[in-house]
Design a protein around this motif. Structure first.
Motif, PDB file in Angstrom:
ATOM      1  N   LYS A   1       0.833  -1.207   0.000  1.00 31.11           N
ATOM      2  CA  LYS A   1       0.000   0.000   0.000  1.00 31.11           C
ATOM      3  C   LYS A   1       0.867   1.256   0.000  1.00 31.11           C
ATOM      4  O   LYS A   1       0.495   2.269  -0.580  1.00 31.11           O
ATOM      5  CB  LYS A   1      -0.906   0.021   1.231  1.00 31.11           C
ATOM      6  CG  LYS A   1      -2.006  -1.004   1.210  1.00 31.11           C
ATOM      7  CD  LYS A   1      -2.793  -0.955   2.510  1.00 31.11           C
ATOM      8  CE  LYS A   1      -3.792  -2.082   2.592  1.00 31.11           C
ATOM      9  NZ  LYS A   1      -4.516  -2.079   3.892  1.00 31.11           N
ATOM     10  N   ILE A   2       2.022   1.188   0.653  1.00 30.15           N
ATOM     11  CA  ILE A   2       2.893   2.355   0.772  1.00 30.15           C
ATOM     12  C   ILE A   2       3.786   2.515  -0.452  1.00 30.15           C
ATOM     13  O   ILE A   2       3.901   3.596  -1.010  1.00 30.15           O
ATOM     14  CB  ILE A   2       3.801   2.237   2.014  1.00 30.15           C
ATOM     15  CG1 ILE A   2       2.987   2.018   3.278  1.00 30.15           C
ATOM     16  CG2 ILE A   2       4.683   3.471   2.157  1.00 30.15           C
ATOM     17  CD1 ILE A   2       3.829   1.573   4.473  1.00 30.15           C
ATOM     18  N   PHE A   3       4.441   1.409  -0.843  1.00 32.21           N
ATOM     19  CA  PHE A   3       5.508   1.491  -1.846  1.00 32.21           C
ATOM     20  C   PHE A   3       5.177   0.849  -3.190  1.00 32.21           C
ATOM     21  O   PHE A   3       5.969   0.942  -4.112  1.00 32.21           O
ATOM     22  CB  PHE A   3       6.779   0.844  -1.300  1.00 32.21           C
ATOM     23  CG  PHE A   3       7.264   1.471  -0.025  1.00 32.21           C
ATOM     24  CD1 PHE A   3       7.632   2.809   0.019  1.00 32.21           C
ATOM     25  CD2 PHE A   3       7.352   0.738   1.146  1.00 32.21           C
ATOM     26  CE1 PHE A   3       8.068   3.397   1.188  1.00 32.21           C
ATOM     27  CE2 PHE A   3       7.792   1.316   2.328  1.00 32.21           C
ATOM     28  CZ  PHE A   3       8.146   2.653   2.344  1.00 32.21           C
ATOM     29  N   GLY A   4       4.064   0.172  -3.298  1.00 34.36           N
ATOM     30  CA  GLY A   4       3.720  -0.509  -4.529  1.00 34.36           C
ATOM     31  C   GLY A   4       4.317  -1.910  -4.561  1.00 34.36           C
ATOM     32  O   GLY A   4       5.198  -2.262  -3.775  1.00 34.36           O
ATOM     33  N   THR A   5       3.833  -2.712  -5.497  1.00 33.99           N
ATOM     34  CA  THR A   5       4.219  -4.121  -5.577  1.00 33.99           C
ATOM     35  C   THR A   5       5.697  -4.307  -5.897  1.00 33.99           C
ATOM     36  O   THR A   5       6.389  -5.068  -5.223  1.00 33.99           O
ATOM     37  CB  THR A   5       3.374  -4.842  -6.644  1.00 33.99           C
ATOM     38  OG1 THR A   5       1.994  -4.677  -6.313  1.00 33.99           O
ATOM     39  CG2 THR A   5       3.713  -6.319  -6.711  1.00 33.99           C
ATOM     40  N   GLU A   6       6.187  -3.598  -6.902  1.00 36.58           N
ATOM     41  CA  GLU A   6       7.580  -3.796  -7.339  1.00 36.58           C
ATOM     42  C   GLU A   6       8.577  -3.443  -6.235  1.00 36.58           C
ATOM     43  O   GLU A   6       9.498  -4.220  -5.948  1.00 36.58           O
ATOM     44  CB  GLU A   6       7.853  -2.964  -8.589  1.00 36.58           C
ATOM     45  CG  GLU A   6       9.247  -3.186  -9.169  1.00 36.58           C
ATOM     46  CD  GLU A   6       9.470  -2.352 -10.419  1.00 36.58           C
ATOM     47  OE1 GLU A   6      10.618  -1.882 -10.588  1.00 36.58           O
ATOM     48  OE2 GLU A   6       8.531  -2.182 -11.212  1.00 36.58           O
ATOM     49  N   GLN A   7       8.418  -2.283  -5.613  1.00 40.61           N
ATOM     50  CA  GLN A   7       9.350  -1.877  -4.561  1.00 40.61           C
ATOM     51  C   GLN A   7       9.253  -2.782  -3.338  1.00 40.61           C
ATOM     52  O   GLN A   7      10.260  -3.087  -2.703  1.00 40.61           O
ATOM     53  CB  GLN A   7       9.100  -0.419  -4.154  1.00 40.61           C
ATOM     54  CG  GLN A   7       9.550   0.565  -5.194  1.00 40.61           C
ATOM     55  CD  GLN A   7       9.373   2.001  -4.715  1.00 40.61           C
ATOM     56  OE1 GLN A   7       9.337   2.278  -3.536  1.00 40.61           O
ATOM     57  NE2 GLN A   7       9.273   2.920  -5.667  1.00 40.61           N
ATOM     58  N   THR A   8       8.036  -3.236  -3.021  1.00 40.63           N
ATOM     59  CA  THR A   8       7.874  -4.141  -1.880  1.00 40.63           C
ATOM     60  C   THR A   8       8.550  -5.472  -2.156  1.00 40.63           C
ATOM     61  O   THR A   8       9.245  -6.017  -1.283  1.00 40.63           O
ATOM     62  CB  THR A   8       6.382  -4.337  -1.559  1.00 40.63           C
ATOM     63  OG1 THR A   8       5.826  -3.069  -1.194  1.00 40.63           O
ATOM     64  CG2 THR A   8       6.182  -5.327  -0.416  1.00 40.63           C
TER      65      THR A   8
END
Length: 153
Positions: free
Chosen positions: A101-108
């Motif tokens: 929710k904070i950083f998006g799928t790719e960054q997570t």
């Protein structure tokens, strides 16, 4: 830090009752939203969260200021979800969903793939530093005044 036992009896005072009173008192004093009830199964095992926050700092190739901003965003979000909404953010699947929710799928995904060795080392260093500065299991910070004097809170 992660082994806090809120049910321990200290000097005739139940630590869990003291912690609950203090957290509500400080939240009220500083205007911080917080649930009146202790989240279920408190205290949770937070090792996964702590390692993930260390990985956030380690993986971020941005400047120090951006690292700090990302870390603060994560801490603010996770605090609100756990201490206001009572969401079990310490559970790996929930933590991953909240970070997304904070950083998006790719960054997570990138964050959660960080090599374990350097992350464990950083967490040990952080824990040793906290203990050397007087931390005893509650949220802890060390502030430096304009004269360069440090004090833990």
């Amino acid at each position: 830090i992660a082994t806090l036992n809120p049910a321990a009896d200290i000097g005739g005072v139940d630590k869990d009752k003291w912690i609950n009173t203090e957290r509500l008192r400080w939240a009220s004093h500083f205007g911080i939203p917080i649930t009146q009830e202790i989240p279920p199964n408190f205290p949770p095992l937070t090792l996964h969260v702590m390692r993930t926050l260390c990985a956030l700092e380690h993986s971020d190739a941005q400047s120090g200021t951006l690292k700090q901003e990302r870390l603060v965003r994560a801490l603010d979000h996770l605090f609100a979800r756990y201490w206001v909404d009572r969401v079990p953010t310490h559970q790996p699947k929930v933590l991953k969903a909240e970070l997304t929710k904070i950083f998006g799928t790719e960054q997570t995904e990138q964050l959660l793939k960080e090599p374990v060795g350097p992350i464990k080392k950083k967490l040990i260093e952080n824990t040793d530093l906290a203990f050397s500065e007087g931390a005893f299991g509650l949220p802890w910070m060390v502030c430096t005044n304009s004269a360069g004097e440090k004090e833990g809170f």
